[in-house]
Motif scaffolding. Structure first.
Motif, PDB file in Angstrom:
ATOM      1  N   PRO A   6       0.812  -1.226   0.000  1.00 44.72           N
ATOM      2  CA  PRO A   6       0.000   0.000   0.000  1.00 44.72           C
ATOM      3  C   PRO A   6       0.853   1.288   0.000  1.00 44.72           C
ATOM      4  N   ILE A   7       1.982   1.255   0.686  1.00 38.45           N
ATOM      5  CA  ILE A   7       2.881   2.415   0.688  1.00 38.45           C
ATOM      6  C   ILE A   7       3.398   2.661  -0.722  1.00 38.45           C
ATOM      7  N   LEU A   8       3.819   1.590  -1.393  1.00 38.87           N
ATOM      8  CA  LEU A   8       4.325   1.714  -2.762  1.00 38.87           C
ATOM      9  C   LEU A   8       3.231   2.180  -3.718  1.00 38.87           C
ATOM     10  N   GLU A   9       2.010   1.703  -3.531  1.00 36.86           N
ATOM     11  CA  GLU A   9       0.906   2.146  -4.388  1.00 36.86           C
ATOM     12  C   GLU A   9       0.667   3.647  -4.232  1.00 36.86           C
ATOM     13  N   LYS A  10       0.681   4.107  -2.999  1.00 34.31           N
ATOM     14  CA  LYS A  10       0.489   5.545  -2.734  1.00 34.31           C
ATOM     15  C   LYS A  10       1.640   6.357  -3.334  1.00 34.31           C
ATOM     16  N   LEU A  11       2.861   5.879  -3.145  1.00 35.66           N
ATOM     17  CA  LEU A  11       4.034   6.551  -3.704  1.00 35.66           C
ATOM     18  C   LEU A  11       3.956   6.583  -5.229  1.00 35.66           C
ATOM     19  N   GLY A  12       3.562   5.473  -5.833  1.00 35.10           N
ATOM     20  CA  GLY A  12       3.441   5.400  -7.284  1.00 35.10           C
ATOM     21  C   GLY A  12       2.416   6.389  -7.821  1.00 35.10           C
ATOM     22  N   GLN A  13       1.290   6.502  -7.129  1.00 34.89           N
ATOM     23  CA  GLN A  13       0.265   7.472  -7.543  1.00 34.89           C
ATOM     24  C   GLN A  13       0.812   8.896  -7.470  1.00 34.89           C
ATOM     25  N   TRP A  14       1.542   9.187  -6.393  1.00 34.61           N
ATOM     26  CA  TRP A  14       2.106  10.530  -6.241  1.00 34.61           C
ATOM     27  C   TRP A  14       3.115  10.824  -7.358  1.00 34.61           C
ATOM     28  N   ILE A  15       3.975   9.856  -7.640  1.00 32.19           N
ATOM     29  CA  ILE A  15       4.999  10.045  -8.679  1.00 32.19           C
ATOM     30  C   ILE A  15       4.339  10.274 -10.039  1.00 32.19           C
ATOM     31  N   LYS A  16       3.315   9.480 -10.359  1.00 28.55           N
ATOM     32  CA  LYS A  16       2.628   9.653 -11.645  1.00 28.55           C
ATOM     33  C   LYS A  16       1.959  11.026 -11.737  1.00 28.55           C
ATOM     34  N   LYS A  17       1.360  11.463 -10.646  1.00 29.75           N
ATOM     35  CA  LYS A  17       0.718  12.788 -10.619  1.00 29.75           C
ATOM     36  C   LYS A  17       1.767  13.889 -10.826  1.00 29.75           C
ATOM     37  N   GLU A  18       2.890  13.770 -10.114  1.00 27.75           N
ATOM     38  CA  GLU A  18       3.952  14.777 -10.218  1.00 27.75           C
ATOM     39  C   GLU A  18       4.616  14.775 -11.599  1.00 27.75           C
ATOM     40  N   SER A  19       4.622  13.617 -12.254  1.00 24.00           N
ATOM     41  CA  SER A  19       5.253  13.533 -13.572  1.00 24.00           C
ATOM     42  C   SER A  19       4.524  14.391 -14.605  1.00 24.00           C
ATOM     43  N   LEU A  20       3.266  14.683 -14.341  1.00 24.09           N
ATOM     44  CA  LEU A  20       2.484  15.503 -15.274  1.00 24.09           C
ATOM     45  C   LEU A  20       2.871  16.981 -15.226  1.00 24.09           C
ATOM     46  N   THR A  21       3.435  17.414 -14.098  1.00 30.11           N
ATOM     47  CA  THR A  21       3.764  18.838 -13.952  1.00 30.11           C
ATOM     48  C   THR A  21       5.265  19.122 -13.875  1.00 30.11           C
ATOM     49  N   ALA A  22       6.052  18.108 -13.589  1.00 33.54           N
ATOM     50  CA  ALA A  22       7.504  18.315 -13.460  1.00 33.54           C
ATOM     51  C   ALA A  22       8.132  18.476 -14.840  1.00 33.54           C
ATOM     52  N   LEU A  23       9.030  19.431 -14.952  1.00 33.07           N
ATOM     53  CA  LEU A  23       9.758  19.608 -16.205  1.00 33.07           C
ATOM     54  C   LEU A  23      10.695  18.421 -16.394  1.00 33.07           C
ATOM     55  N   PRO A  24      10.646  17.766 -17.544  1.00 33.23           N
ATOM     56  CA  PRO A  24      11.420  16.535 -17.750  1.00 33.23           C
ATOM     57  C   PRO A  24      12.930  16.696 -17.548  1.00 33.23           C
ATOM     58  N   LYS A  25      13.481  17.862 -17.833  1.00 36.66           N
ATOM     59  CA  LYS A  25      14.931  18.040 -17.717  1.00 36.66           C
ATOM     60  C   LYS A  25      15.348  18.636 -16.376  1.00 36.66           C
ATOM     61  N   SER A  26      14.368  18.934 -15.515  1.00 34.93           N
ATOM     62  CA  SER A  26      14.693  19.437 -14.179  1.00 34.93           C
ATOM     63  C   SER A  26      15.178  18.274 -13.322  1.00 34.93           C
ATOM     64  N   PRO A  27      15.888  18.548 -12.234  1.00 31.17           N
ATOM     65  CA  PRO A  27      16.349  17.445 -11.366  1.00 31.17           C
ATOM     66  C   PRO A  27      15.207  16.549 -10.879  1.00 31.17           C
ATOM     67  N   ILE A  28      14.097  17.152 -10.451  1.00 30.96           N
ATOM     68  CA  ILE A  28      12.982  16.318  -9.966  1.00 30.96           C
ATOM     69  C   ILE A  28      12.333  15.570 -11.128  1.00 30.96           C
ATOM     70  N   GLY A  29      12.267  16.198 -12.292  1.00 26.84           N
ATOM     71  CA  GLY A  29      11.726  15.528 -13.474  1.00 26.84           C
ATOM     72  C   GLY A  29      12.559  14.332 -13.871  1.00 26.84           C
ATOM     73  N   LYS A  30      13.880  14.493 -13.826  1.00 26.70           N
ATOM     74  CA  LYS A  30      14.772  13.373 -14.136  1.00 26.70           C
ATOM     75  C   LYS A  30      14.605  12.250 -13.113  1.00 26.70           C
ATOM     76  N   ALA A  31      14.507  12.610 -11.835  1.00 27.50           N
ATOM     77  CA  ALA A  31      14.334  11.606 -10.778  1.00 27.50           C
ATOM     78  C   ALA A  31      13.010  10.862 -10.944  1.00 27.50           C
ATOM     79  N   ILE A  32      11.960  11.596 -11.267  1.00 31.78           N
ATOM     80  CA  ILE A  32      10.645  10.976 -11.456  1.00 31.78           C
ATOM     81  C   ILE A  32      10.677  10.022 -12.645  1.00 31.78           C
ATOM     82  N   ASN A  33      11.235  10.461 -13.749  1.00 29.62           N
ATOM     83  CA  ASN A  33      11.299   9.603 -14.935  1.00 29.62           C
ATOM     84  C   ASN A  33      12.152   8.363 -14.688  1.00 29.62           C
ATOM     85  N   TYR A  34      13.263   8.542 -13.992  1.00 27.38           N
ATOM     86  CA  TYR A  34      14.128   7.412 -13.648  1.00 27.38           C
ATOM     87  C   TYR A  34      13.347   6.401 -12.800  1.00 27.38           C
TER      88      TYR A  34
END
Length: 133
Positions: free
Chosen positions: A31-59
Protein backbone atom coordinates in the motif's frame (compact mmCIF):
# COMPACT_ATOMS: atom_id res chain seq x y z
CA UNK A 1 10.73 5.69 1.74
CA UNK A 2 11.32 5.71 5.47
CA UNK A 3 8.00 3.91 5.95
CA UNK A 4 9.23 1.10 3.68
CA UNK A 5 12.44 0.80 5.67
CA UNK A 6 10.38 0.74 8.89
CA UNK A 7 8.59 -2.36 7.56
CA UNK A 8 11.99 -3.97 6.93
CA UNK A 9 13.20 -2.98 10.39
CA UNK A 10 10.12 -4.63 11.92
CA UNK A 11 10.85 -7.83 9.98
CA UNK A 12 14.40 -7.88 11.27
CA UNK A 13 13.51 -7.02 14.87
CA UNK A 14 10.83 -9.70 15.02
CA UNK A 15 13.11 -12.20 13.23
CA UNK A 16 10.30 -13.11 10.86
CA UNK A 17 10.47 -16.10 8.51
CA UNK A 18 10.59 -15.56 4.75
CA UNK A 19 6.89 -16.38 4.54
CA UNK A 20 6.04 -13.93 7.35
CA UNK A 21 8.15 -11.20 5.70
CA UNK A 22 6.28 -11.73 2.44
CA UNK A 23 2.90 -11.38 4.15
CA UNK A 24 3.94 -8.31 6.16
CA UNK A 25 5.24 -6.64 3.01
CA UNK A 26 2.00 -7.40 1.20
CA UNK A 27 0.03 -5.93 4.09
CA UNK A 28 2.17 -2.86 4.80
CA UNK A 29 4.72 -2.15 2.04
CA UNK A 30 2.54 -2.69 -1.03
CA UNK A 31 0.00 0.00 0.00
CA UNK A 32 2.88 2.42 0.69
CA UNK A 33 4.32 1.71 -2.76
CA UNK A 34 0.91 2.15 -4.39
CA UNK A 35 0.49 5.54 -2.73
CA UNK A 36 4.03 6.55 -3.70
CA UNK A 37 3.44 5.40 -7.28
CA UNK A 38 0.27 7.47 -7.54
CA UNK A 39 2.11 10.53 -6.24
CA UNK A 40 5.00 10.05 -8.68
CA UNK A 41 2.63 9.65 -11.65
CA UNK A 42 0.72 12.79 -10.62
CA UNK A 43 3.95 14.78 -10.22
CA UNK A 44 5.25 13.53 -13.57
CA UNK A 45 2.48 15.50 -15.27
CA UNK A 46 3.76 18.84 -13.95
CA UNK A 47 7.50 18.32 -13.46
CA UNK A 48 9.76 19.61 -16.20
CA UNK A 49 11.42 16.54 -17.75
CA UNK A 50 14.93 18.04 -17.72
CA UNK A 51 14.69 19.44 -14.18
CA UNK A 52 16.35 17.44 -11.37
CA UNK A 53 12.98 16.32 -9.97
CA UNK A 54 11.73 15.53 -13.47
CA UNK A 55 14.77 13.37 -14.14
CA UNK A 56 14.33 11.61 -10.78
CA UNK A 57 10.64 10.98 -11.46
CA UNK A 58 11.30 9.60 -14.94
CA UNK A 59 14.13 7.41 -13.65
CA UNK A 60 11.86 6.03 -10.91
CA UNK A 61 8.97 5.43 -13.29
CA UNK A 62 11.24 3.59 -15.71
CA UNK A 63 12.40 1.28 -12.90
CA UNK A 64 9.12 1.07 -10.99
CA UNK A 65 8.58 -2.68 -11.53
CA UNK A 66 12.11 -3.45 -10.34
CA UNK A 67 11.63 -1.19 -7.30
CA UNK A 68 8.49 -3.07 -6.27
CA UNK A 69 9.86 -6.55 -6.99
CA UNK A 70 11.24 -7.07 -3.48
CA UNK A 71 7.69 -7.29 -2.14
CA UNK A 72 7.07 -10.47 -4.15
CA UNK A 73 9.50 -12.66 -2.20
CA UNK A 74 10.32 -12.53 1.49
CA UNK A 75 13.93 -13.52 0.82
CA UNK A 76 14.58 -10.44 -1.33
CA UNK A 77 16.09 -7.37 0.29
CA UNK A 78 14.82 -3.84 -0.20
CA UNK A 79 18.05 -2.39 -1.59
CA UNK A 80 21.53 -3.27 -2.77
CA UNK A 81 23.42 -1.27 -0.12
CA UNK A 82 25.23 -4.39 1.11
CA UNK A 83 26.64 -5.12 -2.35
CA UNK A 84 27.55 -1.48 -2.96
CA UNK A 85 29.42 -1.36 0.35
CA UNK A 86 31.40 -4.44 -0.67
CA UNK A 87 32.25 -3.04 -4.10
CA UNK A 88 33.23 0.41 -2.83
CA UNK A 89 36.78 -0.57 -1.70
CA UNK A 90 37.53 -1.94 -5.16
CA UNK A 91 36.20 1.22 -6.84
CA UNK A 92 38.15 3.46 -4.47
CA UNK A 93 41.22 1.31 -5.07
CA UNK A 94 40.94 1.91 -8.81
CA UNK A 95 41.13 5.64 -8.15
CA UNK A 96 44.13 5.15 -5.89
CA UNK A 97 46.00 3.15 -8.53
CA UNK A 98 46.76 6.49 -10.15
CA UNK A 99 49.18 7.08 -7.29
CA UNK A 100 50.92 3.69 -7.35
CA UNK A 101 54.37 5.18 -7.92
CA UNK A 102 54.73 4.11 -11.53
CA UNK A 103 52.62 3.04 -14.46
CA UNK A 104 53.80 -0.55 -14.07
CA UNK A 105 52.99 -0.53 -10.35
CA UNK A 106 49.51 0.80 -11.10
CA UNK A 107 48.91 -1.96 -13.66
CA UNK A 108 49.96 -4.63 -11.17
CA UNK A 109 47.80 -3.13 -8.42
CA UNK A 110 44.85 -2.89 -10.81
CA UNK A 111 45.19 -6.61 -11.55
CA UNK A 112 45.87 -7.99 -8.08
CA UNK A 113 43.81 -5.92 -5.65
CA UNK A 114 40.40 -6.76 -7.21
CA UNK A 115 41.51 -10.40 -7.51
CA UNK A 116 42.42 -10.50 -3.82
CA UNK A 117 39.16 -8.78 -2.84
CA UNK A 118 37.16 -11.38 -4.80
CA UNK A 119 39.13 -14.16 -3.11
CA UNK A 120 38.29 -12.59 0.26
CA UNK A 121 34.58 -12.50 -0.59
CA UNK A 122 34.68 -16.10 -1.79
CA UNK A 123 36.36 -17.18 1.46
CA UNK A 124 33.70 -15.38 3.50
CA UNK A 125 30.95 -16.95 1.42
CA UNK A 126 32.41 -20.43 1.93
CA UNK A 127 32.71 -19.80 5.65
CA UNK A 128 28.99 -18.96 5.71
CA UNK A 129 28.05 -21.89 3.48
CA UNK A 130 27.15 -19.77 0.45
CA UNK A 131 28.01 -21.37 -2.88
CA UNK A 132 28.77 -19.07 -5.81
CA UNK A 133 29.07 -20.65 -9.21
Amino acid sequence: MQDLYNVERTCKEKELSIEEIYHLRQELAVPILEKLGQWIKKESLTALPKSPIGKAINYTLNLWDELCQYTEDGSYIIDNNNVENKVRPVAIGRKNYLFAGSEEGAKRAAMFIPYLQCAKWQTLNLMHGIQIS
